[in-house]
Design an enzyme around this catalytic site. Structure first.
Site, PDB file in Angstrom:
ATOM      1  N   ILE A  69       5.456 -19.632 -12.695  1.00 18.74           N
ATOM      2  CA  ILE A  69       6.294 -20.798 -11.974  1.00 18.74           C
ATOM      3  C   ILE A  69       6.237 -21.915 -13.193  1.00 18.74           C
ATOM      4  O   ILE A  69       5.278 -22.296 -13.730  1.00 18.74           O
ATOM      5  CB  ILE A  69       5.740 -20.990 -10.718  1.00 18.74           C
ATOM      6  CG1 ILE A  69       5.493 -19.971  -9.842  1.00 18.74           C
ATOM      7  CG2 ILE A  69       6.389 -22.239 -10.070  1.00 18.74           C
ATOM      8  CD1 ILE A  69       6.803 -19.163  -9.544  1.00 18.74           C
TER       9      ILE A  69
ATOM     10  N   HIS B 234       2.294 -30.317   3.019  1.00 11.31           N
ATOM     11  CA  HIS B 234       2.710 -31.556   3.504  1.00 11.31           C
ATOM     12  C   HIS B 234       3.407 -32.477   2.586  1.00 11.31           C
ATOM     13  O   HIS B 234       3.133 -32.527   1.530  1.00 11.31           O
ATOM     14  CB  HIS B 234       1.689 -32.240   4.381  1.00 11.31           C
ATOM     15  CG  HIS B 234       0.881 -33.243   3.535  1.00 11.31           C
ATOM     16  ND1 HIS B 234       0.939 -34.434   3.105  1.00 11.31           N
ATOM     17  CD2 HIS B 234      -0.665 -32.708   3.239  1.00 11.31           C
ATOM     18  CE1 HIS B 234      -0.160 -34.995   2.554  1.00 11.31           C
ATOM     19  NE2 HIS B 234      -0.998 -34.061   2.532  1.00 11.31           N
TER      20      HIS B 234
ATOM     21  N   ASP C  93      -0.975 -36.181  -3.836  1.00 11.26           N
ATOM     22  CA  ASP C  93      -1.243 -36.022  -2.170  1.00 11.26           C
ATOM     23  C   ASP C  93      -0.176 -36.331  -1.517  1.00 11.26           C
ATOM     24  O   ASP C  93      -0.262 -37.563  -1.163  1.00 11.26           O
ATOM     25  CB  ASP C  93      -2.565 -36.634  -1.829  1.00 11.26           C
ATOM     26  CG  ASP C  93      -2.773 -36.298  -0.345  1.00 11.26           C
ATOM     27  OD1 ASP C  93      -2.104 -35.450   0.331  1.00 11.26           O
ATOM     28  OD2 ASP C  93      -3.501 -37.223   0.324  1.00 11.26           O
TER      29      ASP C  93
ATOM     30  N   GLU D 175       1.366 -35.285   8.165  1.00 13.12           N
ATOM     31  CA  GLU D 175       0.061 -34.891   7.950  1.00 13.12           C
ATOM     32  C   GLU D 175      -1.039 -35.901   7.941  1.00 13.12           C
ATOM     33  O   GLU D 175      -2.161 -35.643   8.842  1.00 13.12           O
ATOM     34  CB  GLU D 175      -0.068 -33.954   6.598  1.00 13.12           C
ATOM     35  CG  GLU D 175      -1.404 -33.303   6.439  1.00 13.12           C
ATOM     36  CD  GLU D 175      -2.346 -33.951   5.852  1.00 13.12           C
ATOM     37  OE1 GLU D 175      -3.663 -33.493   5.781  1.00 13.12           O
ATOM     38  OE2 GLU D 175      -2.295 -34.787   5.492  1.00 13.12           O
ATOM     39  N   GLU D 176      -0.463 -36.874   7.228  1.00 16.24           N
ATOM     40  CA  GLU D 176      -1.455 -37.916   7.074  1.00 16.24           C
ATOM     41  C   GLU D 176      -1.881 -38.856   8.362  1.00 16.24           C
ATOM     42  O   GLU D 176      -2.630 -39.467   8.586  1.00 16.24           O
ATOM     43  CB  GLU D 176      -1.145 -38.936   6.031  1.00 16.24           C
ATOM     44  CG  GLU D 176      -0.760 -38.405   4.772  1.00 16.24           C
ATOM     45  CD  GLU D 176      -2.134 -38.063   4.152  1.00 16.24           C
ATOM     46  OE1 GLU D 176      -3.219 -38.111   4.615  1.00 16.24           O
ATOM     47  OE2 GLU D 176      -2.106 -37.794   2.808  1.00 16.24           O
TER      48      GLU D 176
ATOM     49  N   ASP E 161      -2.200 -28.274  -0.564  1.00 14.37           N
ATOM     50  CA  ASP E 161      -2.532 -29.698  -0.344  1.00 14.37           C
ATOM     51  C   ASP E 161      -3.343 -30.470  -1.553  1.00 14.37           C
ATOM     52  O   ASP E 161      -4.671 -30.010  -1.414  1.00 14.37           O
ATOM     53  CB  ASP E 161      -2.879 -30.156   1.107  1.00 14.37           C
ATOM     54  CG  ASP E 161      -3.188 -31.518   1.301  1.00 14.37           C
ATOM     55  OD1 ASP E 161      -2.768 -32.345   0.634  1.00 14.37           O
ATOM     56  OD2 ASP E 161      -3.595 -31.805   2.478  1.00 14.37           O
TER      57      ASP E 161
HETATM   58  N1  PHE Z   1      -5.290 -33.174   3.780  1.00 17.22           N
HETATM   59  C1  PHE Z   1      -6.035 -34.279   3.235  1.00 17.22           C
HETATM   60  C2  PHE Z   1      -5.118 -35.383   3.077  1.00 17.22           C
HETATM   61  O1  PHE Z   1      -4.048 -35.213   2.697  1.00 17.22           O
HETATM   62  C3  PHE Z   1      -6.576 -33.677   1.827  1.00 17.22           C
HETATM   63  C4  PHE Z   1      -7.353 -32.432   1.883  1.00 17.22           C
HETATM   64  C5  PHE Z   1      -6.718 -31.348   1.333  1.00 17.22           C
HETATM   65  C6  PHE Z   1      -8.681 -32.269   2.318  1.00 17.22           C
HETATM   66  C7  PHE Z   1      -7.426 -30.400   1.413  1.00 17.22           C
HETATM   67  C8  PHE Z   1      -9.376 -31.168   2.033  1.00 17.22           C
HETATM   68  C9  PHE Z   1      -8.513 -30.187   1.912  1.00 17.22           C
HETATM   69  O2  PHE Z   1      -5.653 -36.458   2.720  1.00 17.22           O
HETATM   70 ZN    ZN Z   2      -3.776 -37.372   1.925  1.00 17.20          ZN
HETATM   71 ZN    ZN Z   3      -2.921 -34.251   1.681  1.00 15.73          ZN
END
Ligand code: PHE
Ligand code: ZN
Ligand code: ZN
Ligand code: CA
Length: 479
Positions: free
Chosen positions: A41, A122, A134, A168-169, A197
């Site tokens: 990829i 997300h 992120d 997601e946040e 993520d």
């Molecule tokens: N989901 C969390 C966020 O977006 C980050 C995360 C991802 C934490 C994967 C743990 C495992 O802030």
């Molecule tokens: Zn986050």
């Molecule tokens: Zn995240």
């Protein structure tokens, strides 16, 4: 795979919809499958997607946060790329405390729809920054994998679907919304869900989720892949902190990779992976500095190749030819009314959580009649009875009560099947013989194999003395 369906309470109550969706059971032909399970990829292309997400944030106040224009612009841009590549895309809107959000679902319209392989990420950022590691990283990674899959000429055995989650946040809101609104028969078809993520953290670790025993074999495919590339890895229990959690809670196998967030890299980890001991894997986690400079492109490259490996492998995996839907699966959507009026059509009002009558289970039910005046109310839902069904049946729980006396029928509840232009009454309940305890009624649908029918429950009352018909926990099974 076969798995008992479970009903979840949906988190929102949509208004009565007039859209009826049929359950389809088509099977695509499974031709010869040439499988290159180690696609490369493109990290160059993936980085270009991340630059695009950065530009979107720059043009929209510096973020891609729920309820802000940068989020919707991100959805529109990703959707445009996937549409152009031939994906079938769906934008699923939902509301959150920060405003309207959207999930973007993209399905490659080939392969057996009874076996769905999903990858997700997300797409939203926090409000403080552009959210490039992120989670631009996971989003760009699955986007580029989706584009490469479409371009590869692979003949997928299974149905490959990508989910770009909103909000997601705010607490995994979009992925929960998706899962809660996925009809039971469709949930059963999801064989695996892979989550990405934060996969390009600037001081990276190589973590593989280890938080769902059902996903152990997918987890092992990821670690074996990293082993094959001589990339040291560690398990991590991500504690339900990302979007796989909603899938996991349904019993769906899940797995994923992660390069670390706010936690500190130990010296042992720095020896193994390089980078800086005593510093966070991502010092810009949830900050304004999570820009397109906050990326480790080697970590990104390795993780997107792992995504490619998994999508190619699982897209070609032989899940056998179980007749679908499995015996016992409920083909009705929102069968116990716990999501409110969604998935049912009809007059407004009957689907209620009014405590004047008890539900058979949960709090919602269809309370038809009970007006004590000339009136008619109905609820209905369409369903396709598979041609292969052995003994299809409709069943439901019903309780009734009345102010009528005597043995003359004044008020009725008709249970009908509308098939093409003909309507057949399968059962009639009335004010005569009411029972204020719930009883289950089961009706034969074998006349409708291979047909899409509408099930319709209609209460009709005369001018006085109410009769209430309360229906709950409906099902259509194939036998
Ligand atoms: N989901 C969390 C966020 O977006 C980050 C995360 C991802 C934490 C994967 C743990 C495992 O802030
Ligand atoms: Zn986050
Ligand atoms: Zn995240
Ligand atoms: Ca109920």
């Amino acid at each position: 795979m076969r798995r008992p369906s479970r009903r979840l309470a949906a988190i929102t109550v949509a208004s009565l919809t007039t859209v009826t969706l049929a359950v389809s059971t088509q099977t695509a032909s499974a031709g010869p499958t040439a499988t290159l399970a180690d696609p490369d990829i493109s990290v160059t292309n993936t980085k270009a997607h991340l630059d695009q997400l950065q530009s979107i944030a720059d043009a929209n106040g510096g973020n891609r946060y729920t309820g802000k224009p940068g989020y919707k612009a991100s959805v529109d841009w990703v959707k445009g790329k996937l549409d152009a590549a031939g994906y079938t895309t769906t934008v699923q809107q939902f509301s959150t405390s920060a405003g309207t959000s959207y999930n973007l679902i993209a399905e490659w319209p080939h392969g057996d729809a009874n076996h769905v392989v999903m990858a997700g990420a997300h797409l939203d950022s926090v409000s403080r920054g552009p959210g490039i590691n992120d989670n631009g990283s996971g989003s760009a990674g699955i986007l580029e994998t989706a584009l490469a899959y479409a371009a590869s000429g692979e003949t997928p055995k299974n149905r490959v679907r990508f989910g770009f989650w909103g909000a997601e946040e705010l607490g995994l809101v979009g992925s929960k919304y998706y899962v809660n609104n996925l009809p039971a028969a469709d949930r059963d078809k999801v064989e695996v869900y892979l989550n990405f993520d934060m996969i390009a953290s600037p001081n990276p670790g190589y973590f593989v989720y280890d938080d769902n025993p059902a996903g152990d074999s997918a987890r092992d495919d990821l670690t074996t892949y990293f082993d094959g590339k001589s990339i040291p890895w560690e398990y991590i229990d991500v504690q339900g902190r990302s979007d796989h959690a909603a899938f996991r809670s349904l019993g769906i196998p899940t797995a994923g990779t992660f390069t670390g967030a706010e936690e500190t890299k130990t010296s042992a980890q720095a020896k193994k992976w390089g980078g800086e001991a005593g510093a966070a894997f991502d010092p810009c986690y949830h900050s304004a500095c999570d820009t397109n400079e906050n990326l480790d492109l080697t970590a990104l490259d390795r993780n997107i190749d792992a995504i490619g490996h998994m999508v190619w492998t699982y897209g070609a995996k032989d899940y056998g030819s179980d007749p679908e839907p499995p015996t016992g699966a409920n083909l009705l959507k929102n069968p116990g009314f716990e999501s409110g009026a969604v998935d049912w059509t009809g007059t407004s009002g009957p689907i209620t959580k009014d405590s004047g009558r008890p539900a058979h289970s949960g709090t919602w039910k269809a309370w038809l009649g009970g007006n004590g005046r000339t009136s008619s109310e109905n609820v209905s839902q369409s369903v396709t009875i598979p041609a292969t069904a052995t003994a299809p049946k409709l069943s439901y729980w019903i309780r009734s009560d009345t102010n009528e006396t005597g043995s003359t029928v004044y008020d009725t509840l008709k249970v009908q099947v509308v098939s093409g232009t003909s309507t057949t009454t399968l059962a009639t309940h009335s004010n005569v013989g009411t029972s204020s305890t719930y009883a289950q009624k089961t009706l034969d649908l074998s006349a409708y194999k291979g047909k899409t029918i509408t099930l319709k429950l209609t209460a009709s009352e005369d001018s006085s003395l109410q009769t209430s018909f309360v229906v709950d926990d409906t099902s259509v099974t194939v036998g």
